[in-house]
Design an enzyme around this catalytic site. Structure first.
Site, PDB file in Angstrom:
ATOM      1  N   VAL A 204       0.515  -1.358  -0.035  1.00  0.00           N
ATOM      2  CA  VAL A 204      -0.182  -0.291  -0.385  1.00  0.00           C
ATOM      3  C   VAL A 204       0.989   1.406  -0.042  1.00  0.00           C
ATOM      4  O   VAL A 204       1.843   0.973   0.973  1.00  0.00           O
ATOM      5  CB  VAL A 204      -1.423   0.133   0.988  1.00  0.00           C
ATOM      6  CG1 VAL A 204      -1.951   0.993   1.007  1.00  0.00           C
ATOM      7  CG2 VAL A 204      -2.065  -1.292   1.287  1.00  0.00           C
TER       8      VAL A 204
ATOM      9  N   ASP B 292     -10.356 -11.051   6.957  1.00  0.00           N
ATOM     10  CA  ASP B 292      -8.789 -10.960   7.742  1.00  0.00           C
ATOM     11  C   ASP B 292      -9.058  -9.676   8.221  1.00  0.00           C
ATOM     12  O   ASP B 292      -8.431  -8.811   8.063  1.00  0.00           O
ATOM     13  CB  ASP B 292      -8.275 -10.718   6.034  1.00  0.00           C
ATOM     14  CG  ASP B 292      -6.846 -10.799   6.675  1.00  0.00           C
ATOM     15  OD1 ASP B 292      -6.649 -11.719   7.305  1.00  0.00           O
ATOM     16  OD2 ASP B 292      -5.665  -9.945   5.755  1.00  0.00           O
TER      17      ASP B 292
END
Length: 364
Positions: free
Chosen positions: A77, A193
Site C-alpha cells: 500500500v 481478514d
C-alpha cells in the site's frame, strides 16, 4: 536517415503493443462493465473513478519506497497524491486468481457503494494493468496494530498507545462497521481478514475498517456458507473455517474477538516461540480461553485497562468474547449482537468514570 526511420517504426510498434496490452487488461478486469455503470453510480451520489496506470505512477512518484504505507501478504500500500492535491492510499496487489478477475468488476460496484463512517471509502481502481490496483481514502494515523503494540511493522512508524477508554470506543466502532457490512450492505459482505493491522485510525483516532481486498460476498439467502480456499492471518483465523474451508459471517466474529483481546491485553494475536517480548508463545485466543477456564482472565488484562475500565465490565466483555471464540460457529453471536453489547458496555464504563476527567477526554 534509414536508421532513424527504423527506430521510429520500432517505437511506434512498441507503443501500439503497449496500448493493446492495456486495453486487454482493462477488458479482462471488467473495465467495460464498470464504465457502463459509472453514470448510474454518479447519479446516486457515488464518486467512483477509473484511474490510469500513469495517474497511479505519478501519484506515488513511480511507486517509490518512500511512499510505502505498509506491506502485507497480498501486496503493498502506497500513499498517493492525486492531481487535485488530495491524498489517497493505493493498494498494489501482487497476484490475483481467475475467480477474482471474473468477479472484480461486480465486487467493485458493490464495495464502492458502501458508505459507513467507520469503513475506509473505496474511491476508485486502476484496471489497465495485469493486476488491478485499488484506490482508497487516506487515513492518517496508522493502524490499530501500531497503536496497541507500539509499531506496525513494515513501512509503519512507532505510534502512541491508546488510553483504555479510546480502546473501548475503537472496539465498538469497528464492531459497528463489520455489523453494517454483514447486515446492512446490499448484498452483505464478509471481510475475511479482520485483524488489528486492517483497522486504521483517522485524524480523530476514530476506527476505519480497511482492506476488503480479500473480502467475499456473503452467501445468498438459503445458503449456509461460501466454499473457498482459506485466507487470513495466523492468530485470527476461525478454526472451523480452517478445517472446513466454509466461510461464514461467524468467521469474522471470531477474528474480531481476537482484535478485542489485543486491545484489552496489549498482547499480539500470535506470538512465535522466539518472540521474547511475549510471556506466552502461541495463540492469544487459546491463551485467553485457558485463562478464563482457570479464573485468571483478569490477570492477563492490561493493568491500565483493568484499573480504568473496571472488573465488572471486563468480566462481561470476557463472557462475550468466550461466546465469539466458540469452536462451533453456530454458538457464536452475530456481529450485530456483538456491536450492540460492546456499545452498552462502553457506555457503562464511561458512566462509571465520570469522576475521572482523563477518562472522559479519552472517550470523546
Amino acid at each position: 536517415m534509414l536508421l532513424l526511420i527504423c527506430f521510429a517504426a520500432h517505437l511506434g510498434l512498441q507503443k501500439r503493443r503497449l496500448l493493446r496490452a492495456k486495453q486487454r487488461f482493462f477488458e479482462q478486469n471488467g473495465g467495460l462493465l464498470l464504465q457502463q455503470q459509472l453514470g448510474t453510480l454518479a447519479s446516486s451520489g457515488v464518486a467512483f473513478k477509473l484511474f490510469s496506470e500513469e495517474e497511479m505512477s505519478k501519484a506515488t512518484e513511480g511507486f517509490a519506497e518512500a511512499r510505502v504505507l505498509g506491506r502485507g501478504g497480498h501486496g503493498v500500500v502506497y500513499k498517493g497524491v492525486l492531481a487535485d492535491g488530495s491524498a489517497v492510499a493505493v493498494k498494489k496487489s501482487r497476484v490475483v486468481d481467475a475467480r477474482q478477475v471474473r468477479e472484480f468488476a461486480r465486487e467493485m460496484l458493490i464495495l464502492s457503494q458502501i458508505n459507513h463512517r467507520n469503513v475506509v471509502k473505496l474511491l476508485g481502481c486502476c484496471l489497465d494493468v495485469e493486476v488491478p490496483m485499488l484506490v482508497y481514502e487516506f487515513v492518517p494515523n496508522g493502524s490499530l496494530h501500531g497503536h496497541i503494540h507500539g509499531g506496525g511493522g513494515d513501512g509503519e512508524t512507532r505510534l502512541p498507545r491508546l488510553p483504555p477508554a479510546a480502546r473501548l470506543r475503537v472496539a465498538a466502532e469497528s464492531a459497528d462497521a463489520l455489523a453494517y457490512m454483514h447486515s446492512s450492505a446490499s448484498p452483505p459482505v464478509l471481510h475475511r481478514d479482520v485483524k488489528s493491522a486492517n483497522i486504521l485510525l483517522d485524524g480523530e483516532l476514530a476506527a476505519k475498517v480497511s482492506d476488503f481486498g480479500a473480502s467475499r460476498l456473503a452467501p445468498a439467502a438459503g445458503e449456509a456458507a461460501v466454499a473457498t480456499l482459506v485466507q487470513g492471518t495466523l492468530g485470527y483465523l476461525d478454526p472451523e473455517y480452517l478445517l472446513t474451508c466454509q466461510l461464514t459471517s461467524k468467521s469474522d466474529v471470531y477474528s474480531f474477538a481476537v482484535v478485542v483481546l489485543e486491545l484489552l491485553t496489549g498482547r499480539k494475536a500470535f506470538a512465535p516461540v522466539e518472540d521474547e517480548e511475549e510471556e506466552e508463545e502461541g495463540s492469544l485466543a487459546f491463551f485467553f480461553v485457558t485463562a478464563v477456564q482457570a479464573g485468571r482472565h483478569r490477570e492477563i488484562m492490561d493493568e491500565e485497562v483493568r484499573e480504568k475500565v473496571g472488573v465488572e465490565v471486563l468480566d462481561e466483555i470476557a463472557e462475550l468474547l468466550m461466546q465469539c471464540l466458540s469452536m462451533a460457529s453456530e454458538e457464536r453471536p452475530t456481529m450485530k449482537e456483538v456491536a450492540d453489547k460492546l456499545q452498552r458496555l462502553r457506555s457503562r464504563a464511561c458512566r462509571s468514570a465520570t469522576n475521572n476527567p482523563g477518562i472522559n477526554q479519552a472517550s470523546n
